[in-house]
Scaffold this motif. Structure first.
Motif, PDB file in Angstrom:
ATOM      1  N   MET A 198       0.829  -1.199   0.000  1.00 17.44           N
ATOM      2  CA  MET A 198       0.000   0.000   0.000  1.00 17.44           C
ATOM      3  C   MET A 198       0.871   1.259   0.000  1.00 17.44           C
ATOM      4  O   MET A 198       0.646   2.186  -0.784  1.00 17.44           O
ATOM      5  CB  MET A 198      -0.919  -0.012   1.219  1.00 17.44           C
TER       6      MET A 198
ATOM      7  N   THR B  40       2.589   1.637  -3.336  1.00 22.32           N
ATOM      8  CA  THR B  40       1.669   2.101  -4.382  1.00 22.32           C
ATOM      9  C   THR B  40       1.317   3.568  -4.186  1.00 22.32           C
ATOM     10  O   THR B  40       1.245   4.339  -5.146  1.00 22.32           O
ATOM     11  CB  THR B  40       0.383   1.256  -4.360  1.00 22.32           C
ATOM     12  N   LYS B  41       1.119   3.933  -2.960  1.00 20.77           N
ATOM     13  CA  LYS B  41       0.768   5.327  -2.661  1.00 20.77           C
ATOM     14  C   LYS B  41       1.871   6.269  -3.154  1.00 20.77           C
ATOM     15  O   LYS B  41       1.597   7.290  -3.797  1.00 20.77           O
ATOM     16  CB  LYS B  41       0.567   5.476  -1.153  1.00 20.77           C
TER      17      LYS B  41
ATOM     18  N   ILE C 238       1.814   6.498  -6.879  1.00 16.61           N
ATOM     19  CA  ILE C 238       0.721   7.361  -7.352  1.00 16.61           C
ATOM     20  C   ILE C 238       1.065   8.827  -7.132  1.00 16.61           C
ATOM     21  O   ILE C 238       0.876   9.669  -8.003  1.00 16.61           O
ATOM     22  CB  ILE C 238      -0.597   6.998  -6.630  1.00 16.61           C
ATOM     23  N   GLN C 239       1.622   9.097  -5.962  1.00 16.01           N
ATOM     24  CA  GLN C 239       1.984  10.485  -5.657  1.00 16.01           C
ATOM     25  C   GLN C 239       3.030  11.010  -6.630  1.00 16.01           C
ATOM     26  O   GLN C 239       3.028  12.167  -7.017  1.00 16.01           O
ATOM     27  CB  GLN C 239       2.506  10.587  -4.234  1.00 16.01           C
TER      28      GLN C 239
ATOM     29  N   ILE D  25      -1.516   1.313 -10.526  1.00 11.76           N
ATOM     30  CA  ILE D  25      -1.661   0.278  -9.495  1.00 11.76           C
ATOM     31  C   ILE D  25      -1.151  -1.061 -10.008  1.00 11.76           C
ATOM     32  O   ILE D  25      -0.408  -1.775  -9.328  1.00 11.76           O
ATOM     33  CB  ILE D  25      -3.135   0.160  -9.058  1.00 11.76           C
TER      34      ILE D  25
ATOM     35  N   HIS E  80      -3.427   7.954  -1.030  1.00 16.03           N
ATOM     36  CA  HIS E  80      -3.538   6.967   0.040  1.00 16.03           C
ATOM     37  C   HIS E  80      -4.786   6.111  -0.152  1.00 16.03           C
ATOM     38  O   HIS E  80      -4.737   4.882   0.006  1.00 16.03           O
ATOM     39  CB  HIS E  80      -3.594   7.680   1.393  1.00 16.03           C
TER      40      HIS E  80
ATOM     41  N   VAL F 227      -6.385   5.424  -2.998  1.00 13.93           N
ATOM     42  CA  VAL F 227      -6.210   4.519  -4.155  1.00 13.93           C
ATOM     43  C   VAL F 227      -5.306   3.350  -3.776  1.00 13.93           C
ATOM     44  O   VAL F 227      -5.580   2.187  -4.092  1.00 13.93           O
ATOM     45  CB  VAL F 227      -5.631   5.293  -5.359  1.00 13.93           C
ATOM     46  N   ALA F 228      -4.227   3.692  -3.078  1.00 10.34           N
ATOM     47  CA  ALA F 228      -3.273   2.635  -2.720  1.00 10.34           C
ATOM     48  C   ALA F 228      -3.868   1.641  -1.736  1.00 10.34           C
ATOM     49  O   ALA F 228      -3.467   0.470  -1.718  1.00 10.34           O
ATOM     50  CB  ALA F 228      -2.017   3.273  -2.124  1.00 10.34           C
ATOM     51  N   SER F 229      -4.802   2.090  -0.929  1.00 11.58           N
ATOM     52  CA  SER F 229      -5.359   1.166   0.070  1.00 11.58           C
ATOM     53  C   SER F 229      -6.621   0.441  -0.428  1.00 11.58           C
ATOM     54  O   SER F 229      -7.276  -0.250   0.350  1.00 11.58           O
ATOM     55  CB  SER F 229      -5.648   1.916   1.383  1.00 11.58           C
ATOM     56  N   HIS F 230      -6.893   0.569  -1.708  1.00 10.31           N
ATOM     57  CA  HIS F 230      -8.025  -0.160  -2.303  1.00 10.31           C
ATOM     58  C   HIS F 230      -7.564  -0.829  -3.581  1.00 10.31           C
ATOM     59  O   HIS F 230      -7.801  -0.335  -4.677  1.00 10.31           O
ATOM     60  CB  HIS F 230      -9.204   0.793  -2.577  1.00 10.31           C
ATOM     61  N   GLN F 231      -6.891  -1.943  -3.441  1.00 14.71           N
ATOM     62  CA  GLN F 231      -6.336  -2.622  -4.617  1.00 14.71           C
ATOM     63  C   GLN F 231      -6.992  -3.975  -4.878  1.00 14.71           C
ATOM     64  O   GLN F 231      -6.879  -4.513  -5.975  1.00 14.71           O
ATOM     65  CB  GLN F 231      -4.820  -2.811  -4.436  1.00 14.71           C
TER      66      GLN F 231
ATOM     67  N   GLN G  49     -12.642  -3.146  -4.123  1.00 11.66           N
ATOM     68  CA  GLN G  49     -12.935  -2.006  -5.011  1.00 11.66           C
ATOM     69  C   GLN G  49     -14.422  -2.008  -5.392  1.00 11.66           C
ATOM     70  O   GLN G  49     -15.094  -0.971  -5.344  1.00 11.66           O
ATOM     71  CB  GLN G  49     -12.066  -2.092  -6.272  1.00 11.66           C
TER      72      GLN G  49
END
Lengths: 465, 105
Positions: free
Chosen positions: A312, A315-316, A319-320, A331, B10, B12-16, B21
């Protein structure tokens, strides 16, 4: 004596007189070593060595190596000390002039003995040199302390020679090379031009270390340029100036690092080793590197649980940094990269490989302890500022590590005012100066030196911190 | 980077996890429905809100197995969540990408 303090030159040199040395070599080996003058007019030792290519003793070698990467010296005779290095009458005059009470004498030709490929020749030369030096330094009110040299090519013979040096010849310590050159596994046919080495701490040499402990003597590690020993950066330098800048300290640094991390000081807690002629200014940096690597890669290192970030968080950050309106692809890419870097097929907790646990048996001991318990010594020459900042960088123990050396007899040594200059590098307090000029050398060479000091020597307390 | 953008990343990253989803897109649809039902029958609004929490929390507890995004960014999570759903056409975009990727391989 300097202002009432004992002065021990912990690493002086003999220039072996070839005429005399020859008399000590067993007859069958006499013709295999001689003196030649190279094309530039410099004196070289010519050795007829064992030839791995032919299997015969027909390998003509010149020491120090006259040309090529890692070349040895030329025009190397010091105008002030060459004759004194050959003839002790002059040496003693110089010692009186400069206030040196005792010289601990290493050789010059002997510094290449560990590179000789024929073990029998190496043994014969070591025996000859040791007998010669014992005879040469006898008398002189005990002011000259010759150091024996050992043939690393044959460990049993080396141990026997160590016993002979101490018990029969009355020597106070022995010298060993920092490493023994061996064929490089990737280019064995190119040996000795291309080489690797067995360091003095190699398991094969442990009987030598054990014998030094049994005899309660110091090991003086002494390398040299153009010797075909592994010389670190010096092996990649094509001028003697550059070679010599690196060779002594690199050989000593490598020997010291291996002694520490091969566990030699751990196995022999009373072993005392002098890492000589490489200076001492680099010691705080190397000691810090030892400590840091021990701490991070040995003591606290857990190869079973390497760092693994959360998907997580990873990925965050992706994305940032790279995200936009379409984060679905980001993702997916982040997930693929994550799986590649931290995949489940190679789960670290399930991999059991001994090579992951480097130096694991040393995890309980900070390498700095070896300094504190008096196992490690270095030398410094008169114009070297190193000893002045060792205590600044390493604390109280920094006062107990460096031994004065005039490097008498070699081109880079200093004769005039060598003791006075060493003492005046900074405003040493008297106790510190006492250690540097003689106390540390007494701690290194131990009881055999202490018990055989010249008459009228001030008694010294050399307690460790 | 603004606070909202950080919270969005945050989120998006915590919903994979695809099921999580799906549940969150459903949650967002229910949230919109809850607002609309407010003008008709408040009890339906309440039912919708209860289901939003069941789906959202259940998605994290059983599928994504992480903590909900509002724990870290409580103030703006609902906005980031809606923004994410609109951006992805309430899941249609993710389905589109999934089938395209399958065709490519």
């Amino acid at each position: 004596m300097y202002e009432g303090l004992l002065v021990v030159d912990a690493d002086a040199h003999k220039l072996e007189n070839p005429l005399v040395m020859r008399d000590y070599i067993e007859p069958e080996y006499r013709d295999r070593i001689g003196l030649v003058v190279d094309s530039l007019g410099d004196q070289r030792a010519r050795v007829v060595d064992f030839n791995p290519a032919t299997g015969k003793n027909d390998f003509m070698r010149m020491f120090p190596q006259p040309q090529g990467l890692g070349k040895g010296g030329f025009r190397n005779l010091h105008p002030d000390t060459t004759l004194g290095a050959m003839f002790n009458r002059v040496r003693i005059e110089h010692m009186d002039q400069e206030g040196v009470d005792v010289q601990v004498i290493y050789g010059t030709l002997n510094l290449i003995f560990s590179s000789i490929l024929d073990p029998d020749l190496a043994i014969a030369l070591c025996r000859a040199y040791n007998s010669y030096m014992a005879d040469d330094c006898r008398g002189y009110d005990n002011r000259l302390k010759p150091i024996g040299v050992l043939p690393l090519q044959d460990v049993d013979a080396a141990v026997a020679e160590m016993h002979r040096c101490v018990n029969e010849l009355g020597m106070i310590a022995v010298a060993v090379a920092p490493n023994l050159p061996i064929p490089h596994p990737k280019a064995p046919a190119a040996f000795p031009e291309i080489r690797t080495c067995k360091s003095i701490s190699h398991p094969d040499f442990r009987p030598i270390l054990q014998a030094a402990v049994d005899l309660n003597i110091a090991l003086g590690i002494h390398g040299g340029p153009g010797s075909y020993m592994v010389g670190g950066l010096a092996d990649h330098m094509e001028t003697f100036v550059l070679t010599h800048i690196f060779v002594q300290r690199n050989q000593q640094q490598m020997a010291l690092a291996r002694m520490v991390f091969d566990g030699a000081f751990e196995q022999f807690p009373s072993l005392r080793v002098g890492f000589l002629e490489g200076g001492c200014g680099w010691l705080p940096d190397l000691a810090h590197a030892f400590h840091e690597h021990w701490e991070k890669r040995i003591r606290d290192f857990d190869p079973k649980h390497p760092y693994r970030p959360s998907l997580m968080e990873f990925t965050k950050l992706m994305i940032q940094e790279r995200g936009g309106s379409n984060n679905v692809n980001i993702i997916g890419k982040a997930k693929n990269l994550f799986d590649l870097m931290w995949n489940t097929q190679h789960d670290p907790t399930k991999i059991d490989d001994a090579s992951l646990y480097e130096h694991y048996d040393l995890r309980h001991r900070d390498p700095l302890e070896y300094f504190e318990r008096g196992q490690i010594f270095t030398s410094f020459e008169s114009d070297d500022p190193g000893p002045a900042y060792l205590p600044v960088a390493m604390g109280e123990v920094g006062k107990h590590l460096a031994c004065f050396s005039g490097d008498y007899g070699h081109w880079d040594g200093v004769l005039q005012d060598c003791v006075k200059d060493a003492a005046a590098v900074t405003d040493y307090d008297r106790e510190h100066l006492r250690l540097l000029l003689g106390g540390n050398a007494l701690a290194l060479y131990g009881e055999r030196l202490r018990q055989s000091l010249p008459a009228n020597t001030p008694s010294l307390n050399v307690a460790r911190p | 980077m603004s606070y909202f953008q950080e919270a969005k990343a945050h989120f998006v990253a915590s919903h994979q996890n695809p099921i999580n989803q799906f549940l969150h897109h459903l949650t967002n649809l229910l949230a919109i429905a809850a607002v609309i039902y407010l003008f008709y029958d408040w009890r339906l609004t309440l039912v919708c809100l209860v289901f939003t929490q069941v789906f959202a929390l259940g998605g994290h507890a059983f599928f994504e197995k992480n903590e909900p995004a509002f724990v870290k960014y409580p103030g703006v999570t609902i906005l980031t969540s809606l923004s994410w759903s609109f951006e992805n056409l309430f899941g249609l975009r993710q389905i589109w990408v999934y089938f395209n990727r399958r065709q490519a391989t």
